[in-house]
Design an enzyme around this catalytic site. Structure first.
Site, PDB file in Angstrom:
ATOM      1  N   PRO A   2       0.913  -1.300   0.179  1.00 51.86           N
ATOM      2  CA  PRO A   2       0.123  -0.167  -0.270  1.00 51.86           C
ATOM      3  C   PRO A   2       1.004   1.251  -0.205  1.00 51.86           C
ATOM      4  O   PRO A   2       1.759   1.761   0.973  1.00 51.86           O
ATOM      5  CB  PRO A   2      -0.493  -0.086   1.330  1.00 51.86           C
ATOM      6  CG  PRO A   2      -1.143  -1.451   1.539  1.00 51.86           C
ATOM      7  CD  PRO A   2       0.256  -2.111   1.381  1.00 51.86           C
ATOM      8  N   GLU A   3       0.598   2.259  -0.724  1.00 52.24           N
ATOM      9  CA  GLU A   3       1.061   3.560  -1.207  1.00 52.24           C
ATOM     10  C   GLU A   3       0.621   4.534  -0.343  1.00 52.24           C
ATOM     11  O   GLU A   3      -0.383   4.424   0.609  1.00 52.24           O
ATOM     12  CB  GLU A   3       1.506   3.732  -2.797  1.00 52.24           C
ATOM     13  CG  GLU A   3       2.444   2.675  -3.178  1.00 52.24           C
ATOM     14  CD  GLU A   3       2.522   3.393  -4.579  1.00 52.24           C
ATOM     15  OE1 GLU A   3       2.588   4.008  -4.538  1.00 52.24           O
ATOM     16  OE2 GLU A   3       2.127   1.733  -5.364  1.00 52.24           O
TER      17      GLU A   3
END
Length: 281
Positions: A2-3
């Site tokens: 996840p960013e």
């Protein structure tokens, strides 16, 4: 992993449902993922949920906080009487709660619960004093972040000092924080820059275009609640939608949305890298 858009989406959900509540008890099922004394956050009111790069921080009324990095497959899923009546919970990514991937359970007042799930078990949760948060290696080494400290001027300086390929640099959290593989691919396509270009070879116009492109794709990711790759879900267990709006990421052998050419894939610094050799130079 996840960013920024995914982790910020989680943060917003946690902020909405956790702030003002107390953690009555912490149930640790997998000790390797939890460090610090849980008693320092039990029976303490949650005052804030913050984010630094890809890291989350839950702050309490005393001098303690809970630092969290969900890494590749971590999930923070809330359940309580104040959640929406109708939820589009991902059956493939969440399922029943708790489940065999639930490693920490936070029992809150008002009959609420926060589940930490992690399929690959790479994530971590650490109880620490607020004033010692930045002593943790992850937070101490974070580079400036898009939408916050990272200005075009700082971005230009970082690129000018780097001879290596531009794409791995964009993903180096010690140089600049928040962006990962999905948004790096799409931003470089939007800016018409090959992922393999030496960072210090970009012209001032290209640097400016890339900085703008990164902010555009990150904003698009936020608007769509992130991208549900692997196990990512928001704080209520719902999937994001950016995966339906990617420009080149994950689209090997498909047509380029700009020129109609074929999108190619290569490996760069160990990560799948997607590009159009016609549009990107």
């Amino acid at each position: 992993m996840p960013e920024l858009p995914e982790v910020e989406t989680i943060r917003r959900g946690l902020e909405k449902y956790l702030v003002g509540k107390k953690i009555e008890s912490v149930e640790i099922k997998l000790i390797k993922q939890f460090s610090g004394d849980k008693h320092n956050i039990e029976n303490q009111k949650i005052t804030k949920v913050d984010r630094f790069g890809k890291g989350l921080v839950i702050e309490f009324a005393n001098n303690y906080c809970l630092a969290i990095h969900i890494k590749l497959t971590g999930q923070l899923v809330y359940r309580g009487e104040d959640q929406p009546t109708h939820l589009d919970v991902s059956k493939t990514r969440v399922g029943a709660l708790p489940n065999k991937w639930t490693h920490v359970i936070f029992h809150l007042n008002h009959n609420a619960t926060l589940f930490y799930n992690d399929l690959r078990q790479f994530g971590w949760l650490k109880v620490t004093q607020k004033d010692k948060l930045k002593d943790l290696p992850f937070f101490k080494e974070l580079g400036p972040e898009f939408f916050k400290e990272l200005t075009l001027e700082k971005f230009t300086q970082i690129l000018a000092k780097t001879k290596g390929p531009i794409k791995p640099l964009l993903m180096d959290q010690k140089k600049m924080s928040g962006i990962g593989n999905i948004y790096a691919n799409d931003a470089l396509f939007l800016a018409k820059i090959l992922p393999t270009r030496p960072a210090n070879s970009l012209t001032s116009q290209e640097v400016s275009a890339l900085f703008s492109a990164i902010e555009k794709v990150l904003t698009k990711g936020l608007e769509n609640g992130g991208s549900s790759e692997l196990t990512y879900v928001n704080a209520l267990g719902e999937e994001g939608n950016y995966q339906n709006h990617t420009l080149v990421y994950g689209k090997e052998k498909k047509k380029c949305p700009t020129c109609g050419g074929i999108i190619k894939k290569t490996m760069l610094a160990g990560r799948g890298t997607f590009f159009c050799s016609n549009c990107q130079k």
